[in-house]
Design an enzyme around this catalytic site. Structure first.
Site, PDB file in Angstrom:
ATOM      1  CG  HIS A   1     -14.127  13.214 -19.176  1.00  0.00           C
ATOM      2  ND1 HIS A   1     -13.433  14.318 -19.608  1.00  0.00           N
ATOM      3  CD2 HIS A   1     -15.154  13.682 -18.430  1.00  0.00           C
ATOM      4  CE1 HIS A   1     -14.008  15.411 -19.166  1.00  0.00           C
ATOM      5  NE2 HIS A   1     -15.060  15.061 -18.436  1.00  0.00           N
TER       6      HIS A   1
ATOM      7  N   GLY B   1       0.787  -1.221   0.000  1.00  0.00           N
ATOM      8  CA  GLY B   1       0.000   0.000   0.000  1.00  0.00           C
ATOM      9  C   GLY B   1       0.820   1.274   0.000  1.00  0.00           C
TER      10      GLY B   1
ATOM     11  CG  HIS C   1      -3.557   4.467  -2.752  1.00  0.00           C
ATOM     12  ND1 HIS C   1      -3.276   3.901  -1.534  1.00  0.00           N
ATOM     13  CD2 HIS C   1      -4.831   4.097  -3.039  1.00  0.00           C
ATOM     14  CE1 HIS C   1      -4.330   3.228  -1.102  1.00  0.00           C
ATOM     15  NE2 HIS C   1      -5.293   3.342  -2.000  1.00  0.00           N
TER      16      HIS C   1
END
Length: 214
Positions: free
Chosen positions: A139, A72, A148
């Site tokens: 988009h 992570g 992250h």
């Protein structure tokens, strides 16, 4: 055709990666971790087989398809990705079957896209990025390598997120702004202006610009 993947990392984030691998019909051929204290230990139904050198040997002998760095921490994940690449192994992405990814989006090697995530048209996701549970990338967004996007976070259209950025759970970026390399946007934060690189724990970023549509 299903893939045989190995993962590097045996923590909490890696459990979700394993679930996504299995849910998409692939298999985990082996689990490895940099913490020697975990070697030989049982973890989430697997035995941690060793560290980096053991993974290199295993991949060569067992004919695995690719590696996923399931860590992570953005800096450690990026660093390990570079070290593993130097040893000649290839990476592949993991996309949970309940994620929605536009055919025009581009997903880099080593990325993980979790359940409920949405990646819309012409978005670009860099290598080793995480698009976490129920996050959305709209988009024309650009998410650089090692970033992250946390659970439930929202990137509106055209947002640019730099390398190793931590974009916290439930945070929102208004269309068209940028978050610089290694910045941290806190959980629940609202980005209404450009966030400088290496900014730590910023307050809500505001701008006089008004482009909150889309």
């Amino acid at each position: 055709m299903s893939r045989r993947l190995v993962i590097f990392g045996a923590g909490g984030h890696a459990k979700v990666v394993v679930d996504a691998i299995v849910q998409q019909g692939d298999s985990v051929a082996g689990v490895f971790d940099g913490d020697a204290g975990r070697h030989g230990q049982e973890w989430f139904g697997y035995t941690v087989l060793g560290g980096l050198d053991a993974m290199i040997d295993f991949a060569a002998s067992e004919g695995v398809d690719a590696v996923v760095v399931a860590i992570g921490d953005n800096r450690i994940r990026s660093m390990m990705g570079a070290r593993i690449a130097e040893r000649g192994l290839r990476f592949d992405s993991v996309v949970h079957p309940r994620a929605v990814v536009s055919p025009s989006a581009r997903i880099g090697a080593g990325c993980v896209v979790m359940a409920g995530a949405v990646i819309n048209a012409d978005a670009v996701i860099g290598e080793h990025a995480i698009i976490n549970t129920c996050a959305s990338v709209d988009h024309d967004c650009w998410v650089a390598e090692g970033a992250h996007i946390g659970p439930g976070a929202r990137l509106c259209g055209g947002v640019k997120v730099g390398r190793r950025v931590l974009f916290g759970a439930g945070a929102v970026a208004i269309p068209g702004f940028s978050v610089g390399d290694d910045a941290i946007v806190p959980a629940g934060g609202v980005v209404r202006g450009d966030v400088p690189a290496r900014t730590r724990h910023p307050d809500k970023i505001r701008s006089s610009q008004s482009n909150e549509g889309e």
